[in-house]
Design a protein around this motif. Structure first.
Motif, PDB file in Angstrom:
ATOM      1  N   UNK A  56       6.445 -53.618 -84.313  1.00  0.00           N
ATOM      2  CA  UNK A  56       7.400 -52.536 -84.565  1.00  0.00           C
ATOM      3  C   UNK A  56       8.033 -52.685 -85.947  1.00  0.00           C
ATOM      4  N   UNK A  57       8.408 -53.915 -86.300  1.00  0.00           N
ATOM      5  CA  UNK A  57       8.991 -54.143 -87.624  1.00  0.00           C
ATOM      6  C   UNK A  57       7.982 -53.817 -88.728  1.00  0.00           C
ATOM      7  N   UNK A  58       6.735 -54.241 -88.542  1.00  0.00           N
ATOM      8  CA  UNK A  58       5.705 -53.967 -89.551  1.00  0.00           C
ATOM      9  C   UNK A  58       5.480 -52.472 -89.718  1.00  0.00           C
ATOM     10  N   UNK A 115       8.200 -51.161 -91.843  1.00  0.00           N
ATOM     11  CA  UNK A 115       7.998 -51.541 -93.246  1.00  0.00           C
ATOM     12  C   UNK A 115       6.926 -50.680 -93.898  1.00  0.00           C
ATOM     13  N   UNK A 116       5.832 -50.455 -93.176  1.00  0.00           N
ATOM     14  CA  UNK A 116       4.750 -49.628 -93.712  1.00  0.00           C
ATOM     15  C   UNK A 116       5.242 -48.203 -93.949  1.00  0.00           C
ATOM     16  N   UNK A 117       5.982 -47.670 -93.003  1.00  0.00           N
ATOM     17  CA  UNK A 117       6.507 -46.313 -93.139  1.00  0.00           C
ATOM     18  C   UNK A 117       7.399 -46.194 -94.371  1.00  0.00           C
ATOM     19  N   UNK A 153       8.125 -44.111 -99.718  1.00  0.00           N
ATOM     20  CA  UNK A 153       8.493 -44.313-101.124  1.00  0.00           C
ATOM     21  C   UNK A 153       7.363 -43.894-102.041  1.00  0.00           C
ATOM     22  N   UNK A 154       6.129 -44.339-101.700  1.00  0.00           N
ATOM     23  CA  UNK A 154       4.989 -44.008-102.550  1.00  0.00           C
ATOM     24  C   UNK A 154       4.693 -42.521-102.542  1.00  0.00           C
ATOM     25  N   UNK A 155       4.875 -41.896-101.382  1.00  0.00           N
ATOM     26  CA  UNK A 155       4.614 -40.465-101.285  1.00  0.00           C
ATOM     27  C   UNK A 155       5.554 -39.680-102.200  1.00  0.00           C
ATOM     28  N   UNK A 156       6.815 -40.067-102.210  1.00  0.00           N
ATOM     29  CA  UNK A 156       7.781 -39.390-103.082  1.00  0.00           C
ATOM     30  C   UNK A 156       7.386 -39.552-104.547  1.00  0.00           C
ATOM     31  N   UNK A 157       6.970 -40.772-104.915  1.00  0.00           N
ATOM     32  CA  UNK A 157       6.573 -41.026-106.297  1.00  0.00           C
ATOM     33  C   UNK A 157       5.338 -40.230-106.677  1.00  0.00           C
ATOM     34  N   UNK A 158       4.355 -40.192-105.748  1.00  0.00           N
ATOM     35  CA  UNK A 158       3.112 -39.479-106.025  1.00  0.00           C
ATOM     36  C   UNK A 158       3.353 -37.978-106.126  1.00  0.00           C
ATOM     37  N   UNK A 159       4.169 -37.460-105.204  1.00  0.00           N
ATOM     38  CA  UNK A 159       4.483 -36.036-105.237  1.00  0.00           C
ATOM     39  C   UNK A 159       5.154 -35.672-106.555  1.00  0.00           C
ATOM     40  N   UNK A 160       6.076 -36.512-107.003  1.00  0.00           N
ATOM     41  CA  UNK A 160       6.771 -36.265-108.271  1.00  0.00           C
ATOM     42  C   UNK A 160       5.794 -36.284-109.429  1.00  0.00           C
ATOM     43  N   UNK A 220       9.780 -39.921 -93.499  1.00  0.00           N
ATOM     44  CA  UNK A 220      10.822 -40.924 -93.648  1.00  0.00           C
ATOM     45  C   UNK A 220      11.047 -41.771 -92.420  1.00  0.00           C
ATOM     46  N   UNK A 221      10.399 -41.435 -91.298  1.00  0.00           N
ATOM     47  CA  UNK A 221      10.640 -42.226 -90.101  1.00  0.00           C
ATOM     48  C   UNK A 221       9.354 -42.633 -89.386  1.00  0.00           C
ATOM     49  N   UNK A 222       8.217 -42.385 -89.994  1.00  0.00           N
ATOM     50  CA  UNK A 222       6.957 -42.737 -89.353  1.00  0.00           C
ATOM     51  C   UNK A 222       5.796 -42.443 -90.266  1.00  0.00           C
ATOM     52  N   UNK A 223       4.573 -42.499 -89.745  1.00  0.00           N
ATOM     53  CA  UNK A 223       3.408 -42.253 -90.581  1.00  0.00           C
ATOM     54  C   UNK A 223       3.368 -40.820 -91.100  1.00  0.00           C
ATOM     55  N   UNK A 224       2.887 -40.632 -92.325  1.00  0.00           N
ATOM     56  CA  UNK A 224       2.830 -39.320 -92.966  1.00  0.00           C
ATOM     57  C   UNK A 224       1.413 -38.779 -92.837  1.00  0.00           C
ATOM     58  N   UNK A 225       1.265 -37.578 -92.314  1.00  0.00           N
ATOM     59  CA  UNK A 225      -0.036 -36.954 -92.151  1.00  0.00           C
ATOM     60  C   UNK A 225      -0.188 -35.830 -93.175  1.00  0.00           C
TER      61      UNK A 225
END
Length: 503
Positions: free
Chosen positions: A441-443, A446-448, A453-460, A479-484
């Motif tokens: 659950x912790x991992x 962390x992955x999320x 963070x990376x998604x925001x940077x890439x989108x920008x 922001x709270x789980x895996x991004x599809x």
């Protein structure tokens, strides 16, 4: 009477995806089909998959593909952490979904998976919720991600960070550990492998020890007469990586023969693909190409990966085949060498030492210590009479046959007895499982965070407009789980990945 049914869970389907787990499960499946079991596979469809090739390698077996639509949008790229994703967990979920569908029509008596990759993780969680009560879940110990990564990094000095701390690897390792605790039965190919695993996890589970199986075609060239004394050939078979210890053999060879006259220097041949070595920060051959003395360059040969028949031809010629692995669960290639009537030298403290057995203790070495002793052995083989050498080669062959026969008989006995003992299986679910699930659950969290963070940077960086962003992110997930992401957005983002990495 209904056939007993066995369902394998593995992505490794030979020859579309070739690995140790694939080879082991293929040999098991063929043996079980030949003795009257109904055998199937839950697997992933590979691009080169063909029905005819599958049936040629798995005659009488059937297969079920996981739903790829549940996997296609899993992002596996992260500029802040390399390969960071929930993929192994999502794949385990896809496996459970397929198993659930299968069980609507027929419930398998046995469900077999390996520890590596934890493909049965979600199935086992569901099992302990009360689902699949009639199925026996069997976990084969084939080598954990933890042990693989620990060995991979063992030669690295002053490392900034361990890959064992990467959240994706934390997730996978915790899933694998939980599978060991949750499975009805554990099977290990060697005692030493299970001892290392049980010591690491501090668990008291009693496994079944069943040697890994091999296909009958391993014996196809067993009538070849060995010519090893004539060839003066030392052979290494395996990837050129830290696990397999190719560097230990090469370094020892240079140490032993760099000052010898040409006629006293044997031929050392490495068969296997080049591989990246974290210890060097580059591939094996790139590191060693300028470090081999000029007088030895004609005596050291790197063939790369070759066809199985070429491997067997080399084995029939070799004086000695050397397996200096730092970590090895079993060693099917070592067994193949013995079947080819080639003497072998193997590493202590690995599954290889159990493959050769107690009668060949003089052929077991600590290659991490003073490892030039293997060349004393080689020279002893050269000085044997032809009758002595032939007798030794045949003794290795007989040992290999005994290991194979033991594996076959033990496997069939295991499935027969576990069918009769279906109501008295040990339930290994314990407090330790909760600890591993907590790490999972912790991992995931962390992955999320990393992906968010990376998604925001890439989108920008990609300058994606607001409407595309709304389409890209599932409501309530960002922001709270895996991004599809839709496929077209992933293509756009991948084009921008390198820009971010280079910053």
């Amino acid at each position: 009477m209904e056939k007993q049914s066995i369902l394998f869970i593995t992505k490794e389907i030979v020859p579309f995806y070739y690995g140790g787990i694939g080879s082991q499960f293929k040999a098991m499946a063929n043996l079980l089909v030949s003795t009257g079991y109904d055998v199937g596979f839950i697997t992933r469809r590979h691009e080169s998959f063909a029905e005819g090739i599958f049936q040629a390698n798995y005659p009488g077996c059937h297969y079920y593909f996981v739903d790829e639509s549940s996997l296609e949008n899993i992002t596996e790229f992260s500029h802040s952490g390399g390969l960071v994703s929930h993929f192994d967990l999502c794949y385990a979920q896809a496996v459970e979904s397929k198993l659930s569908n299968i069980c609507r029509e027929r419930v398998p008596h046995h469900i077999v998976s390996a520890d590596f990759g934890a493909e049965s993780f979600v199935c086992l969680l569901k099992k302990h919720e009360g689902k699949y009560p009639e199925s026996n879940f069997v976990l084969f110990i084939e080598g954990s991600t933890f042990d693989a990564l620990r060995t991979y990094e063992s030669g690295v000095d002053n490392a900034f960070a361990s890959e064992l701390d990467d959240p994706r690897n934390v997730l996978t390792c915790s899933m694998e550990n939980a599978c060991i605790y949750m499975s009805n039965h554990i099977v290990s190919p060697t005692h030493i492998t299970w001892q290392q695993t049980s010591d690491r996890l501090a668990c008291k589970i009693e496994p079944s020890i069943i040697p890994n199986l091999v296909d009958n075609d391993f014996f196809s060239d067993s009538d070849l007469k060995p010519t090893g004394q004539e060839s003066k050939l030392l052979l290494f078979i395996g990837r050129l990586d830290h696990h397999k210890g190719a560097d230990l053999l090469l370094q020892a060879f240079i140490q032993r023969y760099s000052e010898k006259i040409p006629e006293d220097i044997p031929m050392l041949r490495f068969i296997g693909r080049d591989a990246f070595c974290k210890k060097y920060g580059k591939n094996f051959l790139a590191h060693w190409k300028d470090k081999i003395p000029d007088n030895l360059k004609n005596n050291i040969d790197f063939t790369g990966q070759v066809l199985p028949e070429t491997v067997r031809q080399n084995l029939s010629m070799a004086t000695l085949c050397v397996f200096p692995s730092r970590w090895e669960v079993f060693g099917i290639v070592c067994l193949e060498a013995m079947i080819a009537k080639c003497p072998v030298a193997v590493s202590s403290n690995t599954g290889l030492s159990e493959v050769v057995g107690d009668d060949f203790r003089d052929f077991v070495f600590d290659f991490t210590g003073d490892n030039t002793g293997v060349f004393d052995l080689y020279e002893q083989l050269l000085n044997m009479s032809l009758e002595e050498y032939d007798s030794l080669c045949h003794s290795f062959y007989e040992r290999a046959v005994a290991v194979v026969q033991d594996g076959n008989a033990s496997l069939l006995k295991y499935f027969k007895s576990s069918c009769q003992d279906i109501d008295s299986r040990q339930n290994n679910f314990s407090q330790q499982v909760y600890g591993e699930i907590g790490k999972c659950i912790k991992a995931i969290g962390d992955i999320s965070s990393i992906l968010s963070h990376d998604f925001k940077s890439i989108v920008s960086s990609a300058q994606i407009d607001d409407q595309t962003l709304k389409e890209a992110v599932n409501p309530g997930v960002y922001g709270s789980g895996p991004i599809t992401l839709p496929a077209r957005v992933i293509r756009l983002i991948k084009n921008k990945i390198q820009i971010l990495i280079s910053r």
